[in-house]
Design an enzyme around this catalytic site. Structure first.
Site, PDB file in Angstrom:
ATOM      1  N   TYR A 147       0.834  -1.213   0.000  1.00 35.85           N
ATOM      2  CA  TYR A 147       0.000   0.000   0.000  1.00 35.85           C
ATOM      3  C   TYR A 147       0.870   1.264   0.000  1.00 35.85           C
ATOM      4  O   TYR A 147       0.645   2.161  -0.823  1.00 35.85           O
ATOM      5  CB  TYR A 147      -0.957  -0.008   1.193  1.00 35.85           C
ATOM      6  CG  TYR A 147      -1.941   1.142   1.168  1.00 35.85           C
ATOM      7  CD1 TYR A 147      -3.080   1.093   0.363  1.00 35.85           C
ATOM      8  CD2 TYR A 147      -1.730   2.283   1.939  1.00 35.85           C
ATOM      9  CE1 TYR A 147      -3.982   2.147   0.332  1.00 35.85           C
ATOM     10  CE2 TYR A 147      -2.629   3.337   1.912  1.00 35.85           C
ATOM     11  CZ  TYR A 147      -3.753   3.265   1.109  1.00 35.85           C
ATOM     12  OH  TYR A 147      -4.634   4.318   1.077  1.00 35.85           O
ATOM     13  N   GLU A 154       1.587   6.447  -6.991  1.00 34.31           N
ATOM     14  CA  GLU A 154       0.446   7.196  -7.514  1.00 34.31           C
ATOM     15  C   GLU A 154       0.678   8.700  -7.361  1.00 34.31           C
ATOM     16  O   GLU A 154       0.513   9.473  -8.321  1.00 34.31           O
ATOM     17  CB  GLU A 154      -0.828   6.794  -6.771  1.00 34.31           C
ATOM     18  CG  GLU A 154      -1.304   5.377  -7.073  1.00 34.31           C
ATOM     19  CD  GLU A 154      -2.535   4.993  -6.276  1.00 34.31           C
ATOM     20  OE1 GLU A 154      -3.354   5.891  -5.987  1.00 34.31           O
ATOM     21  OE2 GLU A 154      -2.693   3.807  -5.943  1.00 34.31           O
TER      22      GLU A 154
END
Length: 221
Positions: A147, A154
């Site tokens: 994560y 991102e």
């Protein structure tokens, strides 16, 4: 009749989960092969087709939650899928200048490993009524590393895309127009970056709580 619909639901979700599992497996395969043979600059082009398929198919999960096919809350599903669709279509597909960056590789590896585990976990549960204990552990443990690497990639790619977004003015709506409305994709991207600040810790905390709950339940069983 209820038993028939329950069987139909399980059959549909089994096919859905294993199909998308295959899509993400293709993404990881192409990423690793391309990384070995020709470097990270070519990773996106090699993995683009299965990536667009697998990530876009996730839209159905929002519908699954809305109609009650699954118990996952839409409030948790929507932001995660929305952010990934934005990266997939709104950044990588829309701005080719970002595709050769090394962060694309870390993004796709993080996403694909996470999703291969997740979809196989749900695929087992729907098809056979259970998932192996080792897969349960992977489902609720690998995100501890993947994560943060995925989110960092991102954010990094959105930031890298900013000058290209600004220069191209793609997706911008300028006034005057018949709708009397303006939209600037550059500032929308900055807003998206801002959402990551409170959103990422919130999602990570939510996932930690889910991990504790799931692993505690498996120990009792």
């Amino acid at each position: 009749m209820a038993a028939f619909f329950s069987l139909l639901r399980r059959l549909y979700l089994s096919v859905y989960n294993w199909t998308v599992f295959f899509g993400w497996s293709q993404v990881l395969y192409h990423v690793l092969i391309t990384l070995k043979e020709s470097g990270h600059e070519n990773v996106y082009n090699a993995a683009e087709k299965p990536l667009l398929f697998a990530q876009t198919a996730a839209v159905l999960e929002i519908l699954h939650g809305l109609v009650g096919l699954v118990r996952s809350p839409v409030s948790a599903t929507l932001p995660q899928i929305g952010s990934r669709l934005y990266l997939t279509w709104g950044i990588l597909w829309s701005f080719p200048e970002t595709r050769s960056h090394v962060l694309v590789t870390s993004l796709l590896i993080s996403w694909s490993i996470t999703e291969i585990i997740r979809y196989s976990f749900f695929g087992f549960k729907e098809a056979f009524g259970f998932a192996p204990s080792w897969l349960l552990w992977l489902r609720y443990s690998t995100f501890l590393l993947l994560y943060p690497t995925g989110i960092s990639s991102e954010v990094g790619l959105i930031y890298i895309a900013l000058p290209f977004i600004k220069a191209s003015e793609k997706y911008c709506i300028r006034m005057p127009n018949k709708w009397n409305f303006s939209f600037d994709y550059f500032y929308a991207a900055i807003l998206a970056l801002g959402i990551y600040v409170p959103g990422s810790p919130h999602m990570y905390t939510y996932m930690l709580a889910q991990r504790k709950k799931a692993l505690s339940k498996s120990k009792r069983e």
